[in-house]
Motif scaffolding. Structure first.
Motif, mmCIF file in Angstrom:
data_model
loop_
_atom_site.group_PDB
_atom_site.id
_atom_site.type_symbol
_atom_site.label_atom_id
_atom_site.label_comp_id
_atom_site.label_asym_id
_atom_site.label_seq_id
_atom_site.Cartn_x
_atom_site.Cartn_y
_atom_site.Cartn_z
ATOM 1 N N MET A 193 0.833 -1.196 0.000
ATOM 2 C CA MET A 193 0.000 0.000 0.000
ATOM 3 C C MET A 193 0.866 1.244 0.000
ATOM 4 S SD MET A 193 -1.355 0.255 3.922
ATOM 5 C CE MET A 193 -2.180 1.776 3.650
ATOM 6 N N ARG A 194 0.237 2.347 -0.303
ATOM 7 C CA ARG A 194 0.910 3.628 -0.303
ATOM 8 C C ARG A 194 0.171 4.515 0.684
ATOM 9 N NH1 ARG A 194 2.046 7.458 -5.171
ATOM 10 N NH2 ARG A 194 4.109 8.056 -4.504
ATOM 11 N N LYS A 195 0.912 5.214 1.526
ATOM 12 C CA LYS A 195 0.242 6.085 2.488
ATOM 13 C C LYS A 195 0.882 7.463 2.501
ATOM 14 C CE LYS A 195 2.703 4.321 6.537
ATOM 15 N NZ LYS A 195 2.539 3.692 7.845
ATOM 16 N N ALA A 196 0.087 8.440 2.912
ATOM 17 C CA ALA A 196 0.542 9.826 2.977
ATOM 18 C C ALA A 196 0.347 10.346 4.388
ATOM 19 C CB ALA A 196 -0.226 10.687 1.995
ATOM 20 N N ILE A 197 1.372 11.025 4.903
ATOM 21 C CA ILE A 197 1.282 11.700 6.198
ATOM 22 C C ILE A 197 1.178 13.190 5.885
ATOM 23 C CG2 ILE A 197 2.404 12.119 8.409
ATOM 24 C CD1 ILE A 197 3.914 9.424 7.861
ATOM 25 N N ILE A 198 0.035 13.774 6.232
ATOM 26 C CA ILE A 198 -0.275 15.157 5.873
ATOM 27 C C ILE A 198 -0.172 16.027 7.122
ATOM 28 C CG2 ILE A 198 -2.031 16.683 4.937
ATOM 29 C CD1 ILE A 198 -3.186 14.136 3.561
ATOM 30 N N THR A 199 0.635 17.092 7.041
ATOM 31 C CA THR A 199 0.793 18.037 8.142
ATOM 32 C C THR A 199 -0.016 19.283 7.836
ATOM 33 O OG1 THR A 199 3.051 17.233 8.458
ATOM 34 C CG2 THR A 199 2.476 19.289 9.559
ATOM 35 N N THR A 200 -0.852 19.703 8.800
ATOM 36 C CA THR A 200 -1.686 20.888 8.606
ATOM 37 C C THR A 200 -1.008 22.119 9.183
ATOM 38 O OG1 THR A 200 -2.879 20.445 10.659
ATOM 39 C CG2 THR A 200 -3.821 19.573 8.628
ATOM 40 N N LYS A 201 -1.460 23.261 8.730
ATOM 41 C CA LYS A 201 -0.898 24.535 9.171
ATOM 42 C C LYS A 201 -1.390 24.879 10.566
ATOM 43 C CE LYS A 201 -0.252 29.199 7.475
ATOM 44 N NZ LYS A 201 -0.560 30.131 6.399
ATOM 45 N N GLY A 202 -0.485 25.220 11.459
ATOM 46 C CA GLY A 202 -0.853 25.658 12.800
ATOM 47 C C GLY A 202 -1.519 24.591 13.648
ATOM 48 N N LYS A 203 -1.227 23.324 13.384
ATOM 49 C CA LYS A 203 -1.781 22.204 14.148
ATOM 50 C C LYS A 203 -3.310 22.241 14.177
ATOM 51 C CE LYS A 203 2.238 21.642 17.105
ATOM 52 N NZ LYS A 203 2.730 21.546 18.454
ATOM 53 N N LYS A 204 -3.920 22.594 13.046
ATOM 54 C CA LYS A 204 -5.385 22.610 12.967
ATOM 55 C C LYS A 204 -5.915 21.189 13.067
ATOM 56 C CE LYS A 204 -6.386 26.795 10.578
ATOM 57 N NZ LYS A 204 -7.292 27.435 9.662
ATOM 58 N N THR A 205 -7.031 21.037 13.776
ATOM 59 C CA THR A 205 -7.621 19.706 13.933
ATOM 60 C C THR A 205 -8.686 19.487 12.857
ATOM 61 O OG1 THR A 205 -9.224 20.570 15.497
ATOM 62 C CG2 THR A 205 -7.214 19.626 16.408
ATOM 63 N N VAL A 206 -8.735 18.261 12.361
ATOM 64 C CA VAL A 206 -9.668 17.887 11.314
ATOM 65 C C VAL A 206 -10.308 16.565 11.733
ATOM 66 C CG1 VAL A 206 -9.853 17.167 8.905
ATOM 67 C CG2 VAL A 206 -8.234 18.950 9.533
ATOM 68 N N ASP A 207 -11.625 16.477 11.570
ATOM 69 C CA ASP A 207 -12.302 15.201 11.799
ATOM 70 C C ASP A 207 -12.264 14.444 10.473
ATOM 71 O OD1 ASP A 207 -13.738 13.078 12.646
ATOM 72 O OD2 ASP A 207 -15.583 14.174 13.072
#
Length: 94
Positions: free
Chosen positions: A75-89
């Motif tokens: 499998m292929r996976k992506a680790i995504i970093t958000t700006k300013g440690k924003k939380t996402v559901d």
């Protein structure tokens, strides 16, 4: 490419990373970092600052005495970093 983000990967390690604004997804085999970044912004409405892509090779394992060798899928996976440690559901789409 339609949607490179297939599904979020949920594990203890990935859940602890979410507190720091890092989210892990399984992605399509032909997806690039730019594709993943655009899809994340379109789906969740949050800007991704950084995208790391990892190719995870499927493991081979013995099934037991006299049983054939089994192989887990790659499998292929992506680790995504958000700006300013924003939380996402990750289970709710915009």
């Amino acid at each position: 490419m339609e949607n490179p983000l297939l599904y979020p990967l949920v594990s203890e390690k990935n859940t602890s990373r979410e507190k720091g604004g890092k989210y892990t997804f399984a992605i399509a085999k032909g997806a690039t970092k730019v594709d993943v970044k655009r899809a994340f912004k379109q789906i969740y409405g949050v800007v991704a600052v950084k995208v790391n892509v990892v190719n995870q090779i499927g493991k081979t394992r013995l099934a037991g005495r006299g049983r054939p060798i089994r192989k887990r899928a790659s499998m292929r996976k992506a680790i995504i970093t958000t700006k300013g440690k924003k939380t996402v559901d990750v289970f709710k789409v915009k």
